[in-house]
Design a protein around this motif. Structure first.
Motif, PDB file in Angstrom:
ATOM      1  N   ALA A   1       0.776  -1.301   0.034  1.00  0.00           N
ATOM      2  CA  ALA A   1      -0.219  -0.248  -0.129  1.00  0.00           C
ATOM      3  C   ALA A   1       0.753   1.069  -0.035  1.00  0.00           C
ATOM      4  CB  ALA A   1      -0.855  -0.083   1.211  1.00  0.00           C
ATOM      5  N   PRO A   2       1.866   1.428   0.938  1.00  0.00           N
ATOM      6  CA  PRO A   2       2.993   2.709   0.896  1.00  0.00           C
ATOM      7  C   PRO A   2       3.412   2.743  -0.620  1.00  0.00           C
ATOM      8  CG  PRO A   2       2.821   1.577   3.066  1.00  0.00           C
ATOM      9  CD  PRO A   2       2.041   0.624   2.125  1.00  0.00           C
ATOM     10  N   PHE A   3       3.902   1.537  -0.717  1.00  0.00           N
ATOM     11  CA  PHE A   3       4.782   1.616  -2.243  1.00  0.00           C
ATOM     12  C   PHE A   3       3.825   1.950  -3.335  1.00  0.00           C
ATOM     13  CE2 PHE A   3       8.170   0.704  -5.046  1.00  0.00           C
ATOM     14  CZ  PHE A   3       7.908   0.142  -5.803  1.00  0.00           C
ATOM     15  N   ASN A   4       2.504   1.432  -3.291  1.00  0.00           N
ATOM     16  CA  ASN A   4       1.564   1.846  -4.397  1.00  0.00           C
ATOM     17  C   ASN A   4       1.329   3.398  -4.353  1.00  0.00           C
ATOM     18  OD1 ASN A   4      -0.678   1.205  -6.429  1.00  0.00           O
ATOM     19  ND2 ASN A   4      -1.857   2.129  -4.924  1.00  0.00           N
ATOM     20  N   ASN A   5       1.192   3.910  -2.838  1.00  0.00           N
ATOM     21  CA  ASN A   5       0.839   5.283  -2.828  1.00  0.00           C
ATOM     22  C   ASN A   5       2.222   6.123  -3.325  1.00  0.00           C
ATOM     23  OD1 ASN A   5      -1.530   5.117  -1.713  1.00  0.00           O
ATOM     24  ND2 ASN A   5      -0.832   4.791   0.506  1.00  0.00           N
ATOM     25  N   TRP A   6       3.309   5.605  -3.135  1.00  0.00           N
ATOM     26  CA  TRP A   6       4.731   6.240  -3.459  1.00  0.00           C
ATOM     27  C   TRP A   6       4.562   6.343  -5.118  1.00  0.00           C
ATOM     28  CZ3 TRP A   6       8.582   4.544  -6.445  1.00  0.00           C
ATOM     29  CH2 TRP A   6       9.587   5.502  -6.517  1.00  0.00           C
ATOM     30  N   MET A   7       4.014   5.386  -5.591  1.00  0.00           N
ATOM     31  CA  MET A   7       4.211   5.285  -7.239  1.00  0.00           C
ATOM     32  C   MET A   7       2.901   6.121  -7.635  1.00  0.00           C
ATOM     33  SD  MET A   7       5.115   1.300  -8.359  1.00  0.00           S
ATOM     34  CE  MET A   7       3.597   0.604  -7.803  1.00  0.00           C
ATOM     35  N   GLU A   8       2.083   6.166  -7.084  1.00  0.00           N
ATOM     36  CA  GLU A   8       0.791   6.957  -7.385  1.00  0.00           C
ATOM     37  C   GLU A   8       1.406   8.739  -7.275  1.00  0.00           C
ATOM     38  OE1 GLU A   8      -3.162   4.524  -6.643  1.00  0.00           O
ATOM     39  OE2 GLU A   8      -2.716   6.195  -5.348  1.00  0.00           O
ATOM     40  N   GLY A   9       1.910   8.843  -6.253  1.00  0.00           N
ATOM     41  CA  GLY A   9       2.483  10.190  -5.951  1.00  0.00           C
ATOM     42  C   GLY A   9       3.629  10.592  -7.014  1.00  0.00           C
ATOM     43  N   ALA A  10       4.477   9.471  -7.144  1.00  0.00           N
ATOM     44  CA  ALA A  10       5.449   9.915  -8.200  1.00  0.00           C
ATOM     45  C   ALA A  10       5.007  10.007  -9.468  1.00  0.00           C
ATOM     46  CB  ALA A  10       6.552   8.492  -8.163  1.00  0.00           C
TER      47      ALA A  10
ATOM     48  N   LEU B   1      15.527   5.692  -7.501  1.00  0.00           N
ATOM     49  CA  LEU B   1      14.843   4.659  -8.127  1.00  0.00           C
ATOM     50  C   LEU B   1      15.415   3.434  -7.746  1.00  0.00           C
ATOM     51  CD1 LEU B   1      13.980   6.355 -11.543  1.00  0.00           C
ATOM     52  CD2 LEU B   1      12.443   5.770  -9.685  1.00  0.00           C
ATOM     53  N   PRO B   2      16.791   3.510  -7.811  1.00  0.00           N
ATOM     54  CA  PRO B   2      17.077   1.945  -7.005  1.00  0.00           C
ATOM     55  C   PRO B   2      16.835   1.547  -5.699  1.00  0.00           C
ATOM     56  CG  PRO B   2      18.875   3.457  -7.926  1.00  0.00           C
ATOM     57  CD  PRO B   2      17.695   4.364  -7.832  1.00  0.00           C
ATOM     58  N   GLU B   3      16.523   2.369  -4.915  1.00  0.00           N
ATOM     59  CA  GLU B   3      15.881   1.973  -3.550  1.00  0.00           C
ATOM     60  C   GLU B   3      14.510   1.576  -3.649  1.00  0.00           C
ATOM     61  OE1 GLU B   3      14.971   3.936   0.754  1.00  0.00           O
ATOM     62  OE2 GLU B   3      16.228   4.944  -0.483  1.00  0.00           O
ATOM     63  N   ALA B   4      13.782   2.291  -4.474  1.00  0.00           N
ATOM     64  CA  ALA B   4      12.403   1.991  -4.849  1.00  0.00           C
ATOM     65  C   ALA B   4      12.314   0.720  -5.533  1.00  0.00           C
ATOM     66  CB  ALA B   4      11.429   3.110  -5.583  1.00  0.00           C
TER      67      ALA B   4
ATOM     68  N   ALA C   1      14.344  -1.908  -5.225  1.00  0.00           N
ATOM     69  CA  ALA C   1      14.621  -3.030  -4.226  1.00  0.00           C
ATOM     70  C   ALA C   1      13.522  -3.216  -3.300  1.00  0.00           C
ATOM     71  CB  ALA C   1      15.788  -2.659  -3.441  1.00  0.00           C
ATOM     72  N   GLU C   2      12.564  -2.160  -3.138  1.00  0.00           N
ATOM     73  CA  GLU C   2      11.419  -2.244  -2.313  1.00  0.00           C
ATOM     74  C   GLU C   2      10.212  -3.057  -3.023  1.00  0.00           C
ATOM     75  OE1 GLU C   2      10.889  -2.015   0.765  1.00  0.00           O
ATOM     76  OE2 GLU C   2       8.634  -2.028   0.860  1.00  0.00           O
ATOM     77  N   ARG C   3      10.228  -2.749  -4.475  1.00  0.00           N
ATOM     78  CA  ARG C   3       9.380  -3.434  -5.229  1.00  0.00           C
ATOM     79  C   ARG C   3       9.676  -4.889  -5.353  1.00  0.00           C
ATOM     80  NH1 ARG C   3       9.412  -5.183 -10.382  1.00  0.00           N
ATOM     81  NH2 ARG C   3      11.656  -4.533 -10.776  1.00  0.00           N
ATOM     82  N   GLN C   4      10.962  -5.270  -5.537  1.00  0.00           N
ATOM     83  CA  GLN C   4      11.419  -6.653  -5.637  1.00  0.00           C
ATOM     84  C   GLN C   4      11.198  -7.388  -4.433  1.00  0.00           C
ATOM     85  OE1 GLN C   4      12.611  -8.413  -8.116  1.00  0.00           O
ATOM     86  NE2 GLN C   4      12.906  -6.597  -9.658  1.00  0.00           N
ATOM     87  N   ALA C   5      11.194  -6.839  -3.062  1.00  0.00           N
ATOM     88  CA  ALA C   5      10.928  -7.342  -1.772  1.00  0.00           C
ATOM     89  C   ALA C   5       9.356  -7.590  -1.814  1.00  0.00           C
ATOM     90  CB  ALA C   5      11.276  -6.358  -0.615  1.00  0.00           C
ATOM     91  N   ILE C   6       8.550  -6.511  -2.286  1.00  0.00           N
ATOM     92  CA  ILE C   6       7.017  -6.948  -1.794  1.00  0.00           C
ATOM     93  C   ILE C   6       6.937  -7.997  -3.040  1.00  0.00           C
ATOM     94  CG2 ILE C   6       4.869  -5.792  -2.572  1.00  0.00           C
ATOM     95  CD1 ILE C   6       6.132  -3.072  -1.930  1.00  0.00           C
ATOM     96  N   LEU C   7       7.359  -7.733  -4.222  1.00  0.00           N
ATOM     97  CA  LEU C   7       7.095  -9.038  -5.124  1.00  0.00           C
ATOM     98  C   LEU C   7       7.454 -10.379  -4.624  1.00  0.00           C
ATOM     99  CD1 LEU C   7       7.875  -7.424  -8.492  1.00  0.00           C
ATOM    100  CD2 LEU C   7       5.531  -7.953  -7.633  1.00  0.00           C
TER     101      LEU C   7
END
Length: 854
Positions: free
Chosen positions: A497-506, A536-539, A541-547
C-alpha cells in the motif's frame, strides 16, 4: 467708343435671319477709302480692327498680329467668319500655293456676299497680296454687317449696362426676338439710373434699314462717361473686399480650429474611460483580446491623433501670426478648447494609458496561475474520486457476519490496511482543499463548480471516516473469534500500500505541470528530478521485496498443496498493478526529462529575445536624446539665416523620419517578447514605453521647432525685417532677461512706457516673453498694414460722404458675398437724419481691428 461696342459684341452671340439682306446691297458711302492713305488714320484702323478680330478669334483659341499678313492665306479669315456668324463655311484648301490661298479668300468673300453684302473693288487677289487698303476695307464691311448692325436688336446696349451695373437688369431674361422691348428697356434704364438723355428712338433704329453710325457712336460715348465715374467706387470696394477677405479667411481658420479641437477632445473623452476601465475578464483568451485591442490602439488609433494634436497646435500658432500681421485681435478659442485644455486632456489620456498595459499583463499572469491551479485541482480531484469510488460500499458491507475465523481475521487485517491507505490519502484531501481555497482567494471565474466538487470530496471523506470507524468496531467485536491470519499476506498488504501510494505520488509529480520564467527555475526543477531519479534503485529494491512476499505465498501454497483460489484478503493491490505502475513510472521519467529540457530551451530562447531587445533599445534611446539636443542647439543659433536653420531642421526631420523603421523593428521584438510572456529584462533600463514616449516627444519637438522658424520667416517677410535685423533681435533677446529690461526701463523709458511695452509683449502677465512677441513689438510701430481709419475712409467714399451707408449701396458696390457679410454684421446707425435701415460703417470698421466692443 467703336472698340467698346465691338467688345460688347464678344459677350453675346447673335444669329441673323434674311430680313436685313437687302439693307446691305449697297456699299457704305461713309467709308472714305482715300482716308486710308493717311498714315495716322491707317495705324488707328489697324489697331482697332486687329483688336476686334482677336476678340472673336480667341474663342477659337487663336489670334492675329499683322492684319494684312495673317489673312493672306484665307484660313483665319474663314475661321473669323465662322465664329462671328455661328455657321460653317466650306472646307478650306490646305495647300500653300497662291491658288490655294485665293480659293480660301474667295470662299470667305462668297460667304460675305451670301449675307447680302455687296463688295465693291475688293477681290481675293488684293487680300492674298497683302493690300492694306483692301484688307481694312473688307474688315470694315464685316464689322458693319456683323457688329454695328447688331445694335438694332437692343441686346448690345443691354449687355453694356449689365456689364457695369448688373443690378439694373437681368440679361439672361432678354429675348432677341423682341428688339423694340430690348431697346426701350436699355434707353429707359440709361435715362433713369445713369442720367443719359434719350438721344435715339427705338422705332427709328428698327425700321431704318441702315441706322446712322455717328448717332449711335455719340450715344455710346455717353455710356463711357457715365461708367468712368464708377472707377473710384470700384477701387474703394476693392479695398473693402480685401479687408473683408482677410477677415473671412481668418474666420474660416478659426472655425476649422474649433472643429478639429472638438473632434480631438471628443476622441479623448471616449478613449479615456476605456483606458481607465479595470474590470478583469474571466478567461485568458478574453484578456489576450483586451491586450490585442490595446496594441491596436497604440499602433493604429493613437499615432494619427498625435499628428492631429501637433497639427492643431501648428494651425493655432499660424492663425495667431496671421492675425498679428493683419493687425487683427488675437484669436480666443471657445471655453475648454484652448491649446492648454487639449494638452491637459491629452495628459489625462496618457496617465490612464500608462497603467493600463501593466494592469493587463498582471491580470494575464493571474489568470495563467488560476488556470494552472484549476487544472491541478481537477487532476487531484479526479485521482481522489477514482480512489474513493466504491469505498462507501466496501465499508458498508457485512461480510464478516458469514465469514470464517480466517476470513474474519483477513477482513480485520484488510481493514487495517484500508485505514493505512485512508490516512495516506489525508494529505491529498488537504491539498485539494488548499487549492480550492486559493482559487477562492484569487477569484477564479468557475469557483462555484470548484467549491461544489471540493465540498463533495470533503463530505465523502468525512463519511468514509465514520464508516471506517464503525467497521473497525464490528470487526473488533468478532476479533476474539478469529485467530489465524496469514502474516505473509499482511506483510504484503502493509508494504504494497505505501509503495503503491509512493508510485501514485511519483506519477502525479512526474505529470505535474510547471510554470517558470527563468533558466535558474528550470535548473532547480532539473535538480529535483535528478534527486528523484537517485531514489529509483531503492524503490526498485522495495518493489522486488514486495514481489518476493507474493512469491513466498505462492511457494507456500504450492508446497502445502492448497487448492483453493488464493486471494490476498488484506489488500486489493495486485502484483500486476504494481508492475504496471512501476513500468509507467519508468516511462514517465524520460518524458519528464524531455519536458524539462524543452523548457530549458524555451527559457534560453527567451533570454535571446531579452538580449536582442536590449541591444536595440540601448542604441535607440541615446540616439533619440542626441537628436533632441541637436534640435535644441539649432533653435538657439543666432548668427545663421532662418532659411539655413529651416534647412538644418528639415534635414534633421528627414533623418528622424528615416529612422522610423528601427522603432518599428523594436516594436516587433517587443511584441515577440510579450507574446512569449517575458515580463522582465535585466539587460537594459529602457522599456518599450520609454522608447515610445521619447519618439513621440522627438516628433512633436521637431514639428514645433520647424513651425517656430516658419512663423519667424513669415513675420520677417511680412514686417520687412532683414536677416541682419533678425540676428540682432535674436542676440538682444538672448542677452537681456526681464530683470535687466526692468533696469533699462527705470533709467531710460520710465515706468509707464515700460508697463505699456510689457502689456504688448506679455499680455497675460505670465512672466515670460517669447521671441515672437519681442519681434512683433520691435516691428509693429512701423508696419505698413491696413488700419481702421483707412477702411472707414473707403466706406465713406461708397456712402457719398454720408456718416451712414444703405443696404442697397452695399449690394450695388460690393460683390454679393462681401455685401451680405457687411449687412449681417454692421450695426444700425443711431445718429440723426438717417433713413430707416441705415448702417453704421464706422463702428463696424473699428470692430474689425478690435478697437470697439462690437
Amino acid at each position: 467708343m467703336t472698340q467698346m461696342m465691338m467688345m460688347t459684341q464678344v459677350e453675346t452671340t447673335v444669329h441673323y435671319d434674311n430680313g436685313y439682306e437687302d439693307e446691305y446691297m449697297m456699299q457704305e458711302d461713309e467709308w472714305d477709302r482715300d482716308m486710308l492713305l493717311d498714315p495716322a488714320w491707317e495705324q488707328q484702323q489697324r489697331k482697332t480692327f486687329t483688336a476686334w478680330c482677336n476678340s472673336h478669334l480667341r474663342k477659337a483659341g487663336t489670334q492675329i498680329e499683322n492684319i494684312e499678313e495673317d489673312f493672306r492665306n484665307g484660313l483665319k479669315l474663314m475661321l473669323l467668319l465662322e465664329v462671328i456668324s455661328g455657321e460653317r463655311l466650306p472646307k478650306p484648301d490646305r495647300g500653300k500655293m497662291r491658288f490655294h490661298k485665293i480659293a480660301n479668300v474667295n470662299k470667305a468673300l462668297d460667304f460675305i456676299t451670301s449675307k447680302g453684302v455687296k463688295l465693291v473693288s475688293i477681290g481675293a487677289e488684293e487680300i492674298v497680296d497683302g493690300n492694306v487698303k483692301m484688307t481694312l476695307g473688307m474688315i470694315w464691311t464685316i464689322i458693319l454687317r456683323f457688329a454695328i448692325q447688331d445694335i438694332s436688336d437692343g441686346l448690345a446696349f443691354c449687355a453694356l449696362i449689365h456689364r457695369h451695373r448688373p443690378d439694373l437688369l437681368d440679361y439672361s431674361k432678354l429675348n432677341k426676338d423682341d428688339p423694340l422691348g430690348n431697346l426701350n428697356l436699355a434707353f429707359d434704364i440709361a435715362e433713369k439710373h445713369l442720367d443719359i438723355p434719350k438721344m435715339l428712338d427705338a422705332e427709328d433704329i428698327i425700321n431704318t434699314p441702315k441706322p446712322d453710325e455717328r448717332a449711335i457712336m455719340t450715344y455710346v460715348s455717353c455710356f463711357y462717361h457715365a461708367f468712368a465715374g464708377a472707377e473710384q467706387a470700384e477701387t474703394a470696394a476693392n479695398r473693402i473686399c480685401k479687408v473683408l477677405g482677410v477677415n473671412q479667411e481668418n474666420e474660416k481658420l478659426m472655425e476649422e480650429y474649433e472643429r478639429l479641437a472638438s473632434e480631438l477632445l471628443e476622441w479623448i473623452r471616449r478613449t479615456t474611460p476605456w483606458l481607465e476601465n479595470r474590470t478583469p475578464e474571466k478567461t485568458m483568451a478574453e484578456m489576450q483580446r483586451k491586450l490585442e485591442d490595446f496594441r491596436d490602439y497604440r499602433r493604429q488609433h493613437k499615432p494619427p491623433k498625435v499628428q492631429e494634436k501637433c497639427q492643431l497646435e501648428i494651425n493655432f500658432n499660424t492663425l495667431q501670426t496671421k492675425l498679428r500681421i493683419s493687425n487683427r485681435p488675437a484669436f480666443m478659442p471657445s471655453e475648454g478648447k484652448m491649446v492648454s485644455d487639449i494638452a491637459s486632456a491629452w495628459q489625462g489620456l496618457e496617465q490612464a494609458e500608462k497603467g493600463y498595459e501593466e494592469w493587463l499583463l498582471t491580470e494575464i499572469r493571474r489568470l495563467e496561475r488560476l488556470d494552472h491551479l484549476a487544472e491541478k485541482f481537477r487532476q487531484k480531484a479526479t485521482n481522489h474520486e477514482n480512489w474513493a469510488s466504491g469505498k462507501e460500499a466496501f465499508l458498508s458491507q457485512k461480510d464478516y457476519e458469514t465469514a470464517t475465523l480466517i476470513e474474519i481475521r483477513a477482513l480485520l487485517r484488510k481493514h487495517e490496511a484500508f485505514e493505512s491507505d485512508l490516512a495516506a490519502h489525508q494529505d491529498r484531501v488537504e491539498q485539494i482543499a488548499a487549492i480550492a481555497q486559493e482559487l477562492n482567494e484569487l477569484d477564479y471565474h468557475d469557483v462555484a463548480a470548484v467549491n461544489q466538487r471540493c465540498q463533495s470530496i470533503c463530505d465523502m471523506w468525512d463519511k468514509l471516516g465514520t464508516l471506517t470507524q464503525k467497521r473497525r468496531e464490528s470487526l473488533e467485536r468478532t476479533e476474539k473469534l478469529l485467530e489465524t491470519i496469514d502474516q505473509l499476506f499482511l506483510e504484503f498488504s502493509k508494504r504494497s500500500a505505501p509503495f503503491n501510494n509512493w508510485m501514485e505520488g511519483a506519477m502525479e509529480d512526474l505529470q505535474d505541470m510547471f510554470i517558470v520564467h527563468t533558466i535558474e527555475e528550470v535548473q532547480s526543477l532539473i535538480a529535483a528530478h535528478d534527486q528523484f531519479k537517485a531514489t529509483l534503485p531503492e524503490a526498485d529494491a522495495e518493489r522486488q521485496a514486495i514481489l518476493g512476499i507474493q512469491n513466498e505465498v505462492q511457494k507456500i501454497s504450492q508446497s502445502y498443496g492448497i487448492k483453493a483460489n488464493i486471494i490476498n484478503p488484506y489488500s486489493t493491490i495486485t502484483t500486476e498493478e504494481l508492475l504496471n505502475k512501476w513500468e509507467k513510472v519508468k516511462k514517465l521519467v524520460p518524458q519528464r526529462d524531455g519536458a524539462l529540457q524543452e523548457e530549458m530551451a524555451r527559457q534560453h530562447a527567451h533570454e535571446r529575445l531579452r538580449r536582442q531587445f536590449a541591444a536595440q533599445a540601448n542604441l535607440i534611446g541615446p540616439w533619440i536624446q542626441t537628436r533632441m539636443e541637436e534640435i535644441g542647439r539649432c533653435s538657439l543659433e543666432i548668427g545663421g539665416a532662418l532659411e539655413d536653420q529651416m534647412t538644418q531642421l528639415k534635414q534633421c526631420e528627414h533623418v528622424i523620419v528615416a529612422y522610423k523603421p528601427n522603432i518599428d523593428k523594436l516594436e516587433g521584438d517587443h511584441q515577440l517578447i510579450q507574446e512569449s510572456l517575458v515580463f522582465d529584462n535585466k539587460h537594459t533600463n529602457y522599456t518599450m514605453e520609454h522608447i515610445r514616449v521619447g519618439w513621440e516627444l522627438l516628433l512633436t519637438t521637431i514639428a514645433r521647432t520647424i513651425n517656430e522658424i516658419e512663423t519667424q520667416i513669415l513675420t520677417r517677410d511680412a514686417k520687412g525685417i532683414s536677416q541682419q535685423q533678425m540676428n540682432e533681435f535674436r542676440s538682444s533677446f538672448t542677452h537681456f532677461d526681464r530683470v535687466q529690461l526692468s533696469i533699462i526701463s527705470h533709467h531710460y523709458i520710465g515706468e509707464a512706457e515700460f508697463a505699456r511695452i510689457m502689456m504688448l509683449v506679455d499680455p497675460n502677465n505670465t512672466g515670460i516673453v517669447s521671441f515672437q512677441s519681442f519681434i512683433d513689438f520691435m516691428t509693429r510701430e512701423t508696419a505698413d498694414t491696413d488700419t481702421a481709419e483707412q477702411v472707414v475712409a473707403s466706406f465713406r467714399i461708397l456712402a457719398a460722404d454720408k456718416p451712414y451707408i444703405l443696404v442697397d449701396e452695399l449690394r450695388r458696390e460690393l460683390p454679393p458675398e462681401q455685401a451680405e457679410y457687411c449687412i449681417m454684421r454692421m450695426p444700425l446707425y443711431t445718429g440723426h437724419g438717417a433713413p430707416p435701415g441705415a448702417l453704421d460703417y464706422t463702428a463696424f470698421s473699428t470692430a474689425l481691428y478690435g478697437e470697439s466692443d462690437l
